[in-house]
Write a protein that holds these residues in place. Structure first.
Motif, PDB file in Angstrom:
ATOM      1  N   ARG A  22       9.262  -9.559   2.406  1.00 25.04           N
ATOM      2  CA  ARG A  22       9.175  -8.142   2.740  1.00 25.04           C
ATOM      3  C   ARG A  22       7.781  -7.676   3.151  1.00 25.04           C
ATOM      4  O   ARG A  22       7.627  -6.975   4.147  1.00 25.04           O
ATOM      5  N   ALA A  23       6.775  -8.018   2.376  1.00 24.48           N
ATOM      6  CA  ALA A  23       5.428  -7.502   2.639  1.00 24.48           C
ATOM      7  C   ALA A  23       4.971  -7.865   4.045  1.00 24.48           C
ATOM      8  O   ALA A  23       4.462  -7.017   4.784  1.00 24.48           O
ATOM      9  N   THR A  33       3.273  -2.642   0.580  1.00 24.76           N
ATOM     10  CA  THR A  33       3.621  -1.887   1.794  1.00 24.76           C
ATOM     11  C   THR A  33       3.046  -0.477   1.745  1.00 24.76           C
ATOM     12  O   THR A  33       2.532   0.030   2.755  1.00 24.76           O
ATOM     13  N   GLU A  34       3.117   0.161   0.587  1.00 22.66           N
ATOM     14  CA  GLU A  34       2.528   1.495   0.457  1.00 22.66           C
ATOM     15  C   GLU A  34       1.032   1.453   0.738  1.00 22.66           C
ATOM     16  O   GLU A  34       0.470   2.373   1.352  1.00 22.66           O
ATOM     17  N   ASP A  35       0.363   0.386   0.300  1.00 23.78           N
ATOM     18  CA  ASP A  35      -1.077   0.241   0.560  1.00 23.78           C
ATOM     19  C   ASP A  35      -1.349   0.082   2.058  1.00 23.78           C
ATOM     20  O   ASP A  35      -2.293   0.659   2.593  1.00 23.78           O
ATOM     21  N   VAL A  36      -0.511  -0.712   2.728  1.00 24.50           N
ATOM     22  CA  VAL A  36      -0.667  -0.919   4.176  1.00 24.50           C
ATOM     23  C   VAL A  36      -0.492   0.414   4.911  1.00 24.50           C
ATOM     24  O   VAL A  36      -1.259   0.745   5.821  1.00 24.50           O
ATOM     25  N   LEU A  37       0.503   1.180   4.505  1.00 26.77           N
ATOM     26  CA  LEU A  37       0.724   2.495   5.117  1.00 26.77           C
ATOM     27  C   LEU A  37      -0.471   3.415   4.899  1.00 26.77           C
ATOM     28  O   LEU A  37      -0.892   4.136   5.811  1.00 26.77           O
ATOM     29  N   ALA A  38      -1.025   3.370   3.700  1.00 26.27           N
ATOM     30  CA  ALA A  38      -2.166   4.233   3.381  1.00 26.27           C
ATOM     31  C   ALA A  38      -3.372   3.915   4.267  1.00 26.27           C
ATOM     32  O   ALA A  38      -4.150   4.804   4.615  1.00 26.27           O
ATOM     33  N   SER A  58      10.789   3.061  -0.438  1.00 22.57           N
ATOM     34  CA  SER A  58      10.129   2.264  -1.462  1.00 22.57           C
ATOM     35  C   SER A  58      11.017   2.200  -2.712  1.00 22.57           C
ATOM     36  O   SER A  58      12.229   2.418  -2.625  1.00 22.57           O
ATOM     37  N   LEU A  59      10.414   1.906  -3.843  1.00 23.89           N
ATOM     38  CA  LEU A  59      11.126   1.757  -5.111  1.00 23.89           C
ATOM     39  C   LEU A  59      10.665   2.820  -6.105  1.00 23.89           C
ATOM     40  O   LEU A  59       9.473   3.158  -6.148  1.00 23.89           O
ATOM     41  N   LEU A  60      11.583   3.328  -6.895  1.00 23.23           N
ATOM     42  CA  LEU A  60      11.273   4.327  -7.916  1.00 23.23           C
ATOM     43  C   LEU A  60      10.047   3.900  -8.734  1.00 23.23           C
ATOM     44  O   LEU A  60       9.991   2.784  -9.247  1.00 23.23           O
ATOM     45  N   HIS A  61       9.068   4.815  -8.822  1.00 25.73           N
ATOM     46  CA  HIS A  61       7.830   4.560  -9.586  1.00 25.73           C
ATOM     47  C   HIS A  61       7.170   3.240  -9.177  1.00 25.73           C
ATOM     48  O   HIS A  61       6.682   2.495 -10.036  1.00 25.73           O
ATOM     49  N   ALA A  62       7.154   2.954  -7.874  1.00 28.43           N
ATOM     50  CA  ALA A  62       6.628   1.664  -7.397  1.00 28.43           C
ATOM     51  C   ALA A  62       5.212   1.390  -7.888  1.00 28.43           C
ATOM     52  O   ALA A  62       4.848   0.244  -8.138  1.00 28.43           O
ATOM     53  N   ASP A  63       4.422   2.454  -8.056  1.00 28.46           N
ATOM     54  CA  ASP A  63       3.031   2.270  -8.468  1.00 28.46           C
ATOM     55  C   ASP A  63       2.888   1.745  -9.888  1.00 28.46           C
ATOM     56  O   ASP A  63       1.853   1.159 -10.233  1.00 28.46           O
ATOM     57  N   ARG A  64       3.932   1.908 -10.711  1.00 26.40           N
ATOM     58  CA  ARG A  64       3.829   1.456 -12.104  1.00 26.40           C
ATOM     59  C   ARG A  64       5.072   0.730 -12.601  1.00 26.40           C
ATOM     60  O   ARG A  64       5.150   0.381 -13.774  1.00 26.40           O
ATOM     61  N   LEU A  83       9.499  -3.718 -12.545  1.00 30.26           N
ATOM     62  CA  LEU A  83      10.472  -4.541 -11.831  1.00 30.26           C
ATOM     63  C   LEU A  83       9.758  -5.523 -10.897  1.00 30.26           C
ATOM     64  O   LEU A  83       8.776  -5.168 -10.237  1.00 30.26           O
ATOM     65  N   SER A  84      10.268  -6.732 -10.846  1.00 35.03           N
ATOM     66  CA  SER A  84       9.657  -7.745  -9.977  1.00 35.03           C
ATOM     67  C   SER A  84       9.696  -7.324  -8.512  1.00 35.03           C
ATOM     68  O   SER A  84       8.878  -7.765  -7.701  1.00 35.03           O
ATOM     69  N   LEU A  85      10.642  -6.453  -8.161  1.00 36.49           N
ATOM     70  CA  LEU A  85      10.749  -5.971  -6.783  1.00 36.49           C
ATOM     71  C   LEU A  85       9.583  -5.073  -6.379  1.00 36.49           C
ATOM     72  O   LEU A  85       9.334  -4.867  -5.188  1.00 36.49           O
ATOM     73  N   ALA A  86       8.884  -4.527  -7.348  1.00 34.19           N
ATOM     74  CA  ALA A  86       7.910  -3.467  -7.064  1.00 34.19           C
ATOM     75  C   ALA A  86       6.690  -3.938  -6.295  1.00 34.19           C
ATOM     76  O   ALA A  86       6.129  -3.181  -5.497  1.00 34.19           O
ATOM     77  N   GLU A  87       6.261  -5.177  -6.500  1.00 29.28           N
ATOM     78  CA  GLU A  87       4.992  -5.621  -5.923  1.00 29.28           C
ATOM     79  C   GLU A  87       4.962  -5.517  -4.398  1.00 29.28           C
ATOM     80  O   GLU A  87       3.992  -5.024  -3.816  1.00 29.28           O
ATOM     81  N   GLU A  88       6.031  -5.951  -3.747  1.00 29.25           N
ATOM     82  CA  GLU A  88       6.045  -5.886  -2.272  1.00 29.25           C
ATOM     83  C   GLU A  88       6.082  -4.438  -1.778  1.00 29.25           C
ATOM     84  O   GLU A  88       5.548  -4.126  -0.715  1.00 29.25           O
ATOM     85  N   HIS A  89       6.690  -3.561  -2.559  1.00 26.40           N
ATOM     86  CA  HIS A  89       6.681  -2.145  -2.203  1.00 26.40           C
ATOM     87  C   HIS A  89       5.269  -1.571  -2.363  1.00 26.40           C
ATOM     88  O   HIS A  89       4.813  -0.785  -1.521  1.00 26.40           O
ATOM     89  N   ARG A  90       4.581  -1.967  -3.426  1.00 30.53           N
ATOM     90  CA  ARG A  90       3.197  -1.511  -3.618  1.00 30.53           C
ATOM     91  C   ARG A  90       2.331  -1.970  -2.448  1.00 30.53           C
ATOM     92  O   ARG A  90       1.504  -1.204  -1.926  1.00 30.53           O
TER      93      ARG A  90
END
Length: 280
Positions: free
Chosen positions: A78-79, A119-124, A101-107, A110-117
């Motif tokens: 994904r990333a 992606t959020e960083d890339v967007l930022a 993204s994923l609910l509360h992705a920043d914290r 869930l193992s799924l959260a890292e790739e969402h984090r």
């Protein structure tokens, strides 16, 4: 204004486009898919868009003002796939990106959260105005297993008494359509979840009430649940991941009571009873 939706032939993508067609003229909607022919029934323009073929990405985004980046279904890839899409959007001059993204992705644990984090960083860092829609769990993640639960006279899981703020997939799709068709959402992050949290015991009770059969909830350890899922035919790695999600749900990883989803769509989220009824 042209609005494009990635993963347009997937379950969420299809629902989002159907919701969008109620808010925008069909001529302003673009379906992006690996197999554009599979999008013919959506009755909007379809373009080839393959995450793994970066050369297809920027040309498909020509003239697109807003892009809905529905997170890829390929966990582990994904990333990199999302990075390629964001790079292409920048190249094509896309004005705004909306990302699921994923609910509360920043914290989230869930193992799924890292790739969402990631992606959020890339967007930022991208410089492209964007909106983050952190989707909670789909109720269908659980109701899809109801036939097995009824056949085995028990619903199994590893979430204990964890409260799960799930919502119907169609609720999330409607929120995505509202944000895509509307204004003033750029720069915002929404934590999207169902209005009323429920436990797996609540789900079992609802199934029992609607079927007239006693379907108790049987709570298992994470390892036993993973073993049971593997025994049902789920690949070992996937079984372990799903059991892990359940265990995290038991620690409130899927709980959210801010009601931002119902505020966006202007109505209450779909009740558990209705989701169960549809599944049955």
């Amino acid at each position: 204004m042209a609005v494009a939706v990635t993963g347009a032939t997937g379950q969420l993508g299809r629902l989002t486009i159907e919701k969008l067609k109620k808010l925008l003229p069909s001529g302003q909607i673009v379906a992006l898919a690996r197999s554009p022919d599979k999008a013919a029934d959506l009755a909007v323009e379809a373009r080839l868009f393959d995450y793994d073929r970066p050369a297809t990405l920027a040309p498909a985004l020509a003239g697109v003002d807003k892009l809905l980046l529905i997170s890829s279904s390929e966990v582990g890839k994904r990333a990199a796939q999302h990075q390629a899409v964001i790079d292409a959007a920048k190249q094509a001059g896309v004005g705004e990106i909306v990302y699921t993204s994923l609910l509360h992705a920043d914290r989230s644990p869930l193992s799924l959260a890292e790739e969402h984090r990631q992606t959020e960083d890339v967007l930022a860092r991208s410089g492209i105005p964007h909106t983050i829609l952190r989707n909670g769990w789909y109720a269908e993640n659980y109701t899809g297993n109801l036939k097995a639960a009824i056949a085995n006279s028990a619903l199994i899981g590893a979430a204990g008494n964890g409260r799960i703020s799930a919502a119907a997939r169609a609720d999330y799709a409607e929120a995505e359509a509202v944000v895509l068709a509307g204004q003033g959402h750029a720069g915002k992050t929404y934590e999207l979840a169902g209005d009323t949290a429920w436990t797996l015991e609540d789900l079992a009770a609802e199934v029992s009430a609607q079927t007239g059969k006693q379907i108790p909830y049987r709570n298992l350890s994470e390892s036993d649940y993973a073993e049971a899922l593997a025994g049902m035919g789920l690949p070992q790695e996937m079984a372990a991941a799903v059991a892990g999600f359940d265990a995290d749900a038991g620690q409130a990883a899927l709980f959210e009571d801010g009601r931002q989803l119902s505020a966006l769509i202007g109505r209450p989220t779909t009740p558990l009873a209705d989701v169960v009824s549809a599944a049955l």
